[in-house]
Design a protein around this motif. Structure first.
Motif, PDB file in Angstrom:
ATOM      1  N   ALA A 127       8.921  23.526  -3.673  1.00  0.00           N
ATOM      2  CA  ALA A 127       8.466  22.326  -4.727  1.00  0.00           C
ATOM      3  C   ALA A 127       6.862  22.483  -3.802  1.00  0.00           C
ATOM      4  CB  ALA A 127       9.129  21.450  -4.185  1.00  0.00           C
ATOM      5  N   VAL A 128       6.452  23.571  -2.847  1.00  0.00           N
ATOM      6  CA  VAL A 128       5.909  22.559  -2.366  1.00  0.00           C
ATOM      7  C   VAL A 128       4.875  24.586  -2.470  1.00  0.00           C
ATOM      8  CG1 VAL A 128       3.969  24.368  -0.054  1.00  0.00           C
ATOM      9  CG2 VAL A 128       5.904  22.307   0.153  1.00  0.00           C
ATOM     10  N   ARG A 129       5.558  25.882  -3.138  1.00  0.00           N
ATOM     11  CA  ARG A 129       5.091  26.742  -3.544  1.00  0.00           C
ATOM     12  C   ARG A 129       4.066  26.114  -4.841  1.00  0.00           C
ATOM     13  NH1 ARG A 129       9.432  29.199  -0.328  1.00  0.00           N
ATOM     14  NH2 ARG A 129      10.999  29.040  -1.860  1.00  0.00           N
ATOM     15  N   ALA A 130       5.140  25.571  -5.666  1.00  0.00           N
ATOM     16  CA  ALA A 130       5.280  25.181  -6.721  1.00  0.00           C
ATOM     17  C   ALA A 130       3.904  24.941  -7.064  1.00  0.00           C
ATOM     18  CB  ALA A 130       6.717  24.707  -7.373  1.00  0.00           C
ATOM     19  N   GLY A 131       3.469  23.521  -6.437  1.00  0.00           N
ATOM     20  CA  GLY A 131       2.116  22.848  -6.193  1.00  0.00           C
ATOM     21  C   GLY A 131       3.150  21.376  -6.813  1.00  0.00           C
ATOM     22  N   ARG A 132       4.107  21.052  -7.209  1.00  0.00           N
ATOM     23  CA  ARG A 132       4.802  19.913  -7.395  1.00  0.00           C
ATOM     24  C   ARG A 132       5.249  19.020  -6.370  1.00  0.00           C
ATOM     25  NH1 ARG A 132      10.836  20.754  -8.718  1.00  0.00           N
ATOM     26  NH2 ARG A 132      11.612  19.418  -8.577  1.00  0.00           N
ATOM     27  N   PHE A 133       5.176  19.168  -5.008  1.00  0.00           N
ATOM     28  CA  PHE A 133       5.462  18.294  -4.080  1.00  0.00           C
ATOM     29  C   PHE A 133       4.654  17.011  -4.356  1.00  0.00           C
ATOM     30  CE2 PHE A 133       4.487  16.242   0.007  1.00  0.00           C
ATOM     31  CZ  PHE A 133       6.407  16.524   0.831  1.00  0.00           C
ATOM     32  N   THR A 134       5.979  15.856  -3.810  1.00  0.00           N
ATOM     33  CA  THR A 134       5.324  14.405  -3.462  1.00  0.00           C
ATOM     34  C   THR A 134       6.518  14.019  -2.695  1.00  0.00           C
ATOM     35  OG1 THR A 134       4.263  15.285  -6.062  1.00  0.00           O
ATOM     36  CG2 THR A 134       5.082  12.539  -5.817  1.00  0.00           C
ATOM     37  N   TYR A 135       5.386  13.186  -2.489  1.00  0.00           N
ATOM     38  CA  TYR A 135       6.826  11.954  -1.623  1.00  0.00           C
ATOM     39  C   TYR A 135       5.177  10.758  -2.038  1.00  0.00           C
ATOM     40  CZ  TYR A 135       7.774   9.949   2.277  1.00  0.00           C
ATOM     41  OH  TYR A 135       8.615   8.637   3.350  1.00  0.00           O
ATOM     42  N   ALA A 136       6.577   9.806  -1.417  1.00  0.00           N
ATOM     43  CA  ALA A 136       5.415   9.088  -1.165  1.00  0.00           C
ATOM     44  C   ALA A 136       6.312   7.600  -0.164  1.00  0.00           C
ATOM     45  CB  ALA A 136       5.423   8.306  -2.824  1.00  0.00           C
ATOM     46  N   VAL A 137       5.444   6.137   0.703  1.00  0.00           N
ATOM     47  CA  VAL A 137       6.354   5.823   0.931  1.00  0.00           C
ATOM     48  C   VAL A 137       5.382   4.637   0.765  1.00  0.00           C
ATOM     49  CG1 VAL A 137       5.680   6.338   3.096  1.00  0.00           C
ATOM     50  CG2 VAL A 137       7.543   4.396   3.201  1.00  0.00           C
ATOM     51  N   THR A 138       5.731   3.366   0.737  1.00  0.00           N
ATOM     52  CA  THR A 138       5.034   2.320   0.311  1.00  0.00           C
ATOM     53  C   THR A 138       5.229   1.040   1.944  1.00  0.00           C
ATOM     54  OG1 THR A 138       5.593   1.553  -1.499  1.00  0.00           O
ATOM     55  CG2 THR A 138       4.508   0.264  -1.027  1.00  0.00           C
TER      56      THR A 138
ATOM     57  N   TRP B 181       0.708  -1.184  -0.628  1.00  0.00           N
ATOM     58  CA  TRP B 181      -0.137  -0.002  -0.077  1.00  0.00           C
ATOM     59  C   TRP B 181       1.184   1.530   0.128  1.00  0.00           C
ATOM     60  CZ3 TRP B 181      -5.374   0.464   1.370  1.00  0.00           C
ATOM     61  CH2 TRP B 181      -6.800  -0.806   2.002  1.00  0.00           C
ATOM     62  N   THR B 182       1.023   1.974  -1.014  1.00  0.00           N
ATOM     63  CA  THR B 182       1.454   3.017  -1.310  1.00  0.00           C
ATOM     64  C   THR B 182       1.061   4.221  -0.915  1.00  0.00           C
ATOM     65  OG1 THR B 182       2.960   2.380  -2.625  1.00  0.00           O
ATOM     66  CG2 THR B 182       3.113   4.426  -2.519  1.00  0.00           C
ATOM     67  N   LEU B 183       2.016   5.123   0.589  1.00  0.00           N
ATOM     68  CA  LEU B 183       1.198   6.568   1.355  1.00  0.00           C
ATOM     69  C   LEU B 183       2.242   7.431  -0.393  1.00  0.00           C
ATOM     70  CD1 LEU B 183      -0.392   8.235   3.029  1.00  0.00           C
ATOM     71  CD2 LEU B 183       1.823   8.252   3.942  1.00  0.00           C
ATOM     72  N   VAL B 184       1.139   8.138  -0.986  1.00  0.00           N
ATOM     73  CA  VAL B 184       1.481   9.356  -1.483  1.00  0.00           C
ATOM     74  C   VAL B 184       0.672  10.768  -1.128  1.00  0.00           C
ATOM     75  CG1 VAL B 184       1.825   9.892  -4.454  1.00  0.00           C
ATOM     76  CG2 VAL B 184       1.089   7.584  -3.899  1.00  0.00           C
ATOM     77  N   VAL B 185       1.768  11.725  -1.023  1.00  0.00           N
ATOM     78  CA  VAL B 185       1.592  12.987  -0.270  1.00  0.00           C
ATOM     79  C   VAL B 185       1.696  13.957  -1.110  1.00  0.00           C
ATOM     80  CG1 VAL B 185       1.436  14.057   2.060  1.00  0.00           C
ATOM     81  CG2 VAL B 185       1.588  12.173   2.173  1.00  0.00           C
ATOM     82  N   ARG B 186       0.753  14.459  -1.153  1.00  0.00           N
ATOM     83  CA  ARG B 186       1.224  15.892  -1.973  1.00  0.00           C
ATOM     84  C   ARG B 186       0.827  17.181  -1.869  1.00  0.00           C
ATOM     85  NH1 ARG B 186       2.108  17.126  -6.612  1.00  0.00           N
ATOM     86  NH2 ARG B 186       1.071  17.854  -7.328  1.00  0.00           N
ATOM     87  N   ASP B 187      -0.244  17.223  -0.636  1.00  0.00           N
ATOM     88  CA  ASP B 187      -0.004  18.437   0.836  1.00  0.00           C
ATOM     89  C   ASP B 187       0.983  18.111   2.137  1.00  0.00           C
ATOM     90  OD1 ASP B 187      -1.001  19.941   2.387  1.00  0.00           O
ATOM     91  OD2 ASP B 187      -2.695  18.835   2.666  1.00  0.00           O
ATOM     92  N   PRO B 188       1.678  18.860   1.971  1.00  0.00           N
ATOM     93  CA  PRO B 188       2.875  18.144   2.611  1.00  0.00           C
ATOM     94  C   PRO B 188       2.121  18.969   4.313  1.00  0.00           C
ATOM     95  CG  PRO B 188       3.125  20.694   1.860  1.00  0.00           C
ATOM     96  CD  PRO B 188       2.373  19.709   0.674  1.00  0.00           C
ATOM     97  N   SER B 189       0.924  19.189   4.832  1.00  0.00           N
ATOM     98  CA  SER B 189       0.086  19.577   5.848  1.00  0.00           C
ATOM     99  C   SER B 189      -0.503  17.922   6.059  1.00  0.00           C
ATOM    100  CB  SER B 189      -0.341  20.368   5.709  1.00  0.00           C
ATOM    101  OG  SER B 189      -1.382  20.855   5.086  1.00  0.00           O
ATOM    102  N   ALA B 190      -0.610  17.483   5.039  1.00  0.00           N
ATOM    103  CA  ALA B 190      -1.275  16.103   5.671  1.00  0.00           C
ATOM    104  C   ALA B 190      -0.122  14.739   6.194  1.00  0.00           C
ATOM    105  CB  ALA B 190      -1.894  15.922   3.915  1.00  0.00           C
ATOM    106  N   ALA B 191      -0.423  14.310   6.595  1.00  0.00           N
ATOM    107  CA  ALA B 191       0.100  13.023   7.041  1.00  0.00           C
ATOM    108  C   ALA B 191       1.303  13.126   8.188  1.00  0.00           C
ATOM    109  CB  ALA B 191       0.731  11.554   5.824  1.00  0.00           C
ATOM    110  N   ASP B 192       0.744  13.893   9.210  1.00  0.00           N
ATOM    111  CA  ASP B 192       1.098  14.771  10.206  1.00  0.00           C
ATOM    112  C   ASP B 192       2.269  15.374   9.947  1.00  0.00           C
ATOM    113  OD1 ASP B 192       1.432  14.824  12.983  1.00  0.00           O
ATOM    114  OD2 ASP B 192       2.829  13.749  12.812  1.00  0.00           O
ATOM    115  N   ASN B 193       1.992  16.048   8.801  1.00  0.00           N
ATOM    116  CA  ASN B 193       3.224  16.793   7.930  1.00  0.00           C
ATOM    117  C   ASN B 193       4.017  16.082   7.100  1.00  0.00           C
ATOM    118  OD1 ASN B 193       2.637  19.731   8.578  1.00  0.00           O
ATOM    119  ND2 ASN B 193       2.498  19.375  10.621  1.00  0.00           N
TER     120      ASN B 193
END
Length: 269
Positions: free
Chosen positions: A246-257, A202-214
Motif C-alpha cells: 500500500a505504501v509503494r502504491a501510494g494508497r496508504f491511508t490510516y485514520a482514527v478519531t 477530530w480524525t487523524l488521517v495519515v497518508r504518509d506512514p512515516s508521519a505521526a511517529d510512524n
C-alpha cells in the motif's frame, strides 16, 4: 469498559530499557500539526483565565502545561506517574510538577479551577476512578476536559480488509487497556452530574506512514498480535507485506478519531 488490555509502555516509562525514548515519542507527536492543533483546542475547553489554577494529569513532558501558562497566564500543576517525565517537565520550565498516581491525586477537594487529561484514560487501570479524582479536585463551576483516540474508529487501506480489521481490533481490545472508551467520555461525565458537556470528534488521517511517529507503530501491530497468540504468524507476515504494498502504491491511508470532551461541574447548592 474494556479492562482486559495490557499495560502500554507509557504506563511504566521508568522501567523501560530506554526511558528517554518515550520522551522522544512525545516530542515527535507534539511536532505533528494534528496533535498541536487538537491540543490547543483542548485547552480552549478549559476556559482558563489569568490567575486561575489548573491541573494536568498524565502531563508527560509538561509541554502542554507550559503552553497553557504562557498562553492564558494561568497557574498550572502537572502530575505524571513517571519520574522521567516529571524531570523533563521541570527542566522545560514547569516547577509545579510532581510524580502522582491519577487514581489517588494528592490534592484537596475543590483545589483547582479546572483539570484535564489528554490521552490518559486509555492507559489507566480504572478510568472511572481517575475521572472521579479529576472531578473531586475541581471546584464547583470548574471545568474538566478529556481527550483520547477511540480505536473502534480505525480504518486502514490494505487489500485484505478482514485481516486489517483483525489487527486493528487487536489494537483496540488488547493493545491498550481502554482503547475504545473515548466515545463514552460524555456519558461518564453526564452520569456524574456534569453539565454543559461538549464533544468534538477530530480524525487523524495519515497518508504518509512515516508521519505521526510512524503511525504509532502500526506496521508492527500484527507481529505483536502474533507474539501474544492473537494472530497466526503467517497472517502477520501477510499484513506487513500488504502494508508495504500500500505504501509503494501510494494508497496508504490510516485514520482514527479522537474525542475531545469537556464539561462543567455543577455549582454548590
Amino acid at each position: 469498559m474494556n479492562d482486559h488490555g495490557v499495560a502500554h509502555g507509557f504506563t511504566s516509562v521508568d522501567t523501560q530499557p530506554r526511558p528517554a525514548e518515550w520522551v522522544e515519542v512525545l516530542d515527535r507527536l507534539s511536532a505533528e500539526p494534528f496533535y498541536a492543533t487538537y491540543k490547543q483546542r483542548l485547552q480552549e475547553f478549559l476556559r482558563a483565565e489569568p490567575g486561575g489554577l489548573f491541573l494536568e494529569v498524565g502531563a508527560g513532558t509538561g509541554d502542554a502545561a507550559v503552553a497553557l501558562r504562557s498562553r492564558n497566564g494561568a497557574e498550572v500543576v502537572a502530575v505524571d506517574s513517571s519520574l522521567t517525565m516529571i524531570a523533563q517537565a521541570r527542566d522545560r520550565g514547569l516547577p509545579r510538577a510532581a510524580v502522582a498516581d491519577g487514581h489517588r491525586l494528592p490534592f484537596a477537594a475543590g483545589r483547582f479551577d479546572g483539570a484535564w487529561a489528554d490521552r490518559v484514560l486509555q492507559h489507566v487501570v480504572e478510568p472511572a476512578r481517575v475521572l472521579d479524582e479529576l472531578l473531586r479536585v475541581v471546584r464547583p463551576g470548574g471545568r474538566v476536559v478529556l481527550a483520547d483516540p477511540d480505536y473502534d474508529t480505525q480504518v486502514l487501506d490494505i487489500d485484505d480488509q478482514e485481516l486489517a480489521r483483525r489487527v486493528l481490533r487487536f489494537r483496540a481490545d488488547v493493545g491498550l487497556r481502554n482503547g475504545s472508551l473515548a466515545h463514552r467520555h460524555a456519558g461518564l461525565l453526564a452520569a456524574r452530574g456534569i453539565h454543559d458537556i461538549t464533544v468534538e470528534a477530530w480524525t487523524l488521517v495519515v497518508r504518509d506512514p512515516s508521519a505521526a511517529d510512524n503511525v504509532m507503530g502500526l506496521r508492527t501491530w500484527a507481529h505483536t498480535a502474533a507474539a501474544r497468540g492473537y494472530l497466526d504468524p503467517k497472517d502477520a507476515d501477510r499484513f506487513v507485506a500488504q502494508f508495504d504494498d500500500a505504501v509503494r502504491a501510494g494508497r496508504f491511508t490510516y485514520a482514527v478519531t479522537f474525542f475531545l470532551t469537556a464539561g462543567t461541574l455543577p455549582l454548590s447548592d
